[in-house]
Design a protein around this motif. Structure first.
Motif, PDB file in Angstrom:
ATOM      1  N   ARG A 122      49.645  32.536  16.196  1.00  0.00           N
ATOM      2  CA  ARG A 122      49.268  31.872  17.445  1.00  0.00           C
ATOM      3  C   ARG A 122      48.332  30.722  17.131  1.00  0.00           C
ATOM      4  NH1 ARG A 122      48.433  37.449  20.928  1.00  0.00           N
ATOM      5  NH2 ARG A 122      50.668  37.947  21.034  1.00  0.00           N
ATOM      6  N   ARG A 128      46.304  31.828  26.610  1.00  0.00           N
ATOM      7  CA  ARG A 128      46.390  33.264  26.874  1.00  0.00           C
ATOM      8  C   ARG A 128      45.057  33.810  27.390  1.00  0.00           C
ATOM      9  NH1 ARG A 128      50.562  36.284  24.745  1.00  0.00           N
ATOM     10  NH2 ARG A 128      49.171  38.029  24.228  1.00  0.00           N
ATOM     11  N   ALA A 168      44.971  41.027  20.467  1.00  0.00           N
ATOM     12  CA  ALA A 168      44.577  41.408  21.827  1.00  0.00           C
ATOM     13  C   ALA A 168      43.079  41.666  21.924  1.00  0.00           C
ATOM     14  CB  ALA A 168      45.360  42.642  22.276  1.00  0.00           C
ATOM     15  N   VAL A 203      47.641  47.696  26.604  1.00  0.00           N
ATOM     16  CA  VAL A 203      48.246  46.822  25.605  1.00  0.00           C
ATOM     17  C   VAL A 203      49.325  47.606  24.870  1.00  0.00           C
ATOM     18  CG1 VAL A 203      47.824  45.392  23.575  1.00  0.00           C
ATOM     19  CG2 VAL A 203      46.066  45.587  25.357  1.00  0.00           C
ATOM     20  N   ASP A 208      50.348  46.211  32.685  1.00  0.00           N
ATOM     21  CA  ASP A 208      50.850  45.921  31.351  1.00  0.00           C
ATOM     22  C   ASP A 208      50.280  44.576  30.905  1.00  0.00           C
ATOM     23  OD1 ASP A 208      52.947  46.266  29.090  1.00  0.00           O
ATOM     24  OD2 ASP A 208      53.322  44.252  29.888  1.00  0.00           O
ATOM     25  N   TYR A 209      49.740  44.540  29.713  1.00  0.00           N
ATOM     26  CA  TYR A 209      49.016  43.358  29.236  1.00  0.00           C
ATOM     27  C   TYR A 209      49.870  42.095  29.269  1.00  0.00           C
ATOM     28  CZ  TYR A 209      46.160  40.491  26.046  1.00  0.00           C
ATOM     29  OH  TYR A 209      45.404  39.499  25.486  1.00  0.00           O
ATOM     30  N   GLU A 210      51.012  42.129  28.638  1.00  0.00           N
ATOM     31  CA  GLU A 210      51.825  40.918  28.549  1.00  0.00           C
ATOM     32  C   GLU A 210      52.369  40.504  29.907  1.00  0.00           C
ATOM     33  OE1 GLU A 210      51.983  38.953  26.098  1.00  0.00           O
ATOM     34  OE2 GLU A 210      51.030  40.212  24.579  1.00  0.00           O
ATOM     35  N   THR A 211      52.723  41.484  30.741  1.00  0.00           N
ATOM     36  CA  THR A 211      53.205  41.153  32.089  1.00  0.00           C
ATOM     37  C   THR A 211      52.104  40.489  32.905  1.00  0.00           C
ATOM     38  OG1 THR A 211      54.764  42.996  32.031  1.00  0.00           O
ATOM     39  CG2 THR A 211      54.215  42.085  34.196  1.00  0.00           C
ATOM     40  N   ALA A 225      51.658  36.905  31.796  1.00  0.00           N
ATOM     41  CA  ALA A 225      52.769  36.048  32.198  1.00  0.00           C
ATOM     42  C   ALA A 225      52.679  35.662  33.669  1.00  0.00           C
ATOM     43  CB  ALA A 225      54.090  36.746  31.909  1.00  0.00           C
TER      44      ALA A 225
END
Length: 565
Positions: free
Chosen positions: A30, A38, A77, A142, A156-159, A162
């Motif tokens: 990243r 993020r 994370a 996560v 949910d972390y990624e959701t 986003a």
């Protein structure tokens, strides 16, 4: 003095070098721009759930912030959660992922988290503990390889990222006075939340300073320094302890890239060394022999070279002189820097190379008299207290008594006295004797456990050693050594003979307990509770017979882990 804050500086560096790698893990890379975006998104998630700062604190043991618990293994994370908290003016704090339910409930009862960010593998523990505490306003899970289902009500972390906006939080301006909470390891009592202002943390332990030691407080100067950096720092010790977090954040504020080994739930020396070689790391923190010895053995097996590595930074536990010497022979181009400090002070004294001699104090280090009322002068033959001035924490969360006892004013300076006994030598160097909490009073004499441990670890066949006291009719308390050995290890007579040349007779252990289990916590610190349990299981009354207690290999010493002495 004006200071910088972490969130503002990270954003400014990201604007200057957007495409430079910021964090690397398991092949995922990243950039600074990606991490900045993020963390802005996560800051929006925290803010949308009402988290932030509310008013101001009036006493040094109070926090005006909502708190975010970081209950995570190492990885991107963890750092994203920490940075996003500062962007939302939320105070992050570390959670020891080795805690069992009662310990976690006690920690959460003290810290009162309004949000918990946790890896999925910890979902069951979180679910149980939530039944015992006030439920936080926000749970962020996560995903990891465990495949655990999302807890009811958790995001949910990624959701969540986003679905959140990518821009900066409007109307929220991070401040150098915002708090960053670091919980101590609890090796000398219950964990205590050390309240660092992020500005002080940056100019202190994180090293935002010029070569002459003066702090950098100008944003343009800090960014210009960061753009010149090519540092790549491999962080193996866990971020749940100060040494790991400070190493990672120190790399970031200097414009470097943070690299994690593939395995983050334990120490895998082969993985660590292979990652260092593949990612061309320039600096690597280690935690005493628990890290240094397996890394050395991996290097000595051959097949891997580390030409880009420049610094091995050791903290939290000592490296045996023989191990340090062999490392230096294997990596002659690498500086081995041994630092000593605490969660409350940052680094206080340093030494270089394979020496186990006195330390060189930082300009802001002090040695105070035994009664803590004055500074000692070089050569005064008094065993005093190691202290530090300069950039310091405010105090301990919710604990006015310990705050008053640890943070004091001596000769007009505010100092912190974490608990290490020390002597200031005539040449200005510092002879550190160890934590008062690990001192053993035997037959009217005081013995510092770490002094005896250091001698024992130099003896052939001894991989690690801890020293504890047990009741004795003759001595009141007698010294017992718990040894992790190779094979059968040296016998008692050999051990006593090895100690006799370097220790007064009263310091030599009366008994030796042998084990193949690890003697270290995940952060590499001494696990004295485990050592005392082994001594209790071995029984005996100091007749020197020792014992063999357990046949497991690895243990906590085989897992990852400042020197919190």
């Amino acid at each position: 003095m004006p200071q910088l804050d972490l969130a503002t500086l990270h954003e400014a560096i990201a604007a200057a070098v957007p495409d430079r790698e910021c964090v690397v893990w398991r092949g995922g890379r990243r950039t600074w721009a990606e991490v900045a975006e993020r963390t802005r998104r996560l800051a929006h998630v925290l803010h949308a759930h009402g988290l932030g700062v509310h008013g101001t604190a009036t006493r040094p043991w109070e926090s005006p912030h909502d708190h975010l618990a970081l209950y995570l293994h190492n990885g991107p994370a963890y750092l994203e959660g920490l940075l996003a908290a500062h962007k939302a003016r939320v105070a992050p704090f570390n959670v020891n992922y080795r805690y069992v339910d009662d310990e976690l409930a006690q920690l959460f009862g003290d810290a009162r988290p309004r949000a918990v960010m946790y890896h999925a593998c910890f979902a069951d523990v979180i679910a149980r503990v939530l039944e015992r505490i006030e439920r936080p306003a926000l749970l962020i899970q996560v995903p990891d390889a465990s495949g655990e289902r999302l807890l009811p009500g958790a995001l949910d972390y990624e959701t969540a990222l986003a679905e959140a906006p990518a821009g900066p939080l409007e109307g929220v301006r991070p401040d150098p006075g915002d708090l960053h909470i670091l919980y101590t390891g609890g090796t000398t009592g219950l964990p205590k939340g050390v309240l660092w202002r992020i500005g002080d943390l940056m100019t202190g332990p994180l090293g935002l300073a010029r070569r002459d030691g003066t702090p950098i407080t100008d944003l343009d100067e800090a960014v210009e320094r960061a753009t010149r950096s090519r540092d790549r720092v491999l962080v193996g010790p866990p971020l749940m302890h100060g040494g790991g977090t400070w190493t990672a954040l120190g790399a970031w504020i200097a414009g470097g890239c943070v690299v994690f080994p593939g395995r983050v739930d334990g120490l895998d020396a082969a993985d660590l060394v292979a990652t260092a070689a593949r990612e061309r790391v320039t600096r690597m923190p280690v935690v005493g022999d628990a890290f240094a010895r397996p890394i050395l053995e991996e290097l000595e097996r051959g097949g891997v070279d580390l030409p880009e590595l420049r610094t091995l930074l050791n903290s939290a536990a000592a490296i045996s002189p023989d191990v340090a010497r062999r490392l230096q022979e294997r990596l002659p181009h690498v500086r081995i820097v041994d630092v000593l400090g605490s969660s409350e002070s940052g680094f206080q004294v340093t030494r270089r190379g394979a020496s186990d001699g006195p330390f060189v104090p930082r300009p802001d280090a002090r040695v105070l008299s035994a009664d803590r009322t004055r500074r000692l002068s070089p050569g005064e033959d008094e065993l005093g207290w190691l202290a530090k001035t300069g950039a310091l924490p405010l105090g301990y969360l919710n604990d006015p008594e310990r705050t008053a006892a640890t943070f004091r004013v001596v000769e007009g300076e505010r100092v912190v006295i974490p608990g290490d006994r020390a002597r200031l030598l005539a040449d200005g160097r510092v002879e550190v004797h160890g934590r008062e909490a690990t001192t053993i009073n035997t037959g009217g004499e005081k013995v510092f456990a770490e002094e005896v441990e250091g001698v024992l670890r130099t003896l052939p066949g001894v991989r690690d050693a801890l020293v504890v006291g047990r009741p004795s009719e003759r001595w009141g308390t007698e010294i017992v050594a718990v040894l992790r050995v190779d094979g059968d290890g040296p016998d008692d007579a050999e051990l006593r003979a090895g100690c006799a040349g370097r220790l007064a007779r009263y310091k030599i252990p009366k008994a030796f307990v042998r084990t193949r289990r690890g003697l270290r916590l995940p952060n590499g610190k001494a696990d004295y509770a485990a050592a005392r349990a082994l001594v209790a299981d071995a029984g005996g009354t100091g007749d020197g017979t020792g014992g063999e207690t357990g046949d497991e290999t690895g243990g906590d010493a085989a897992r990852p882990a400042l020197r919190r002495r």
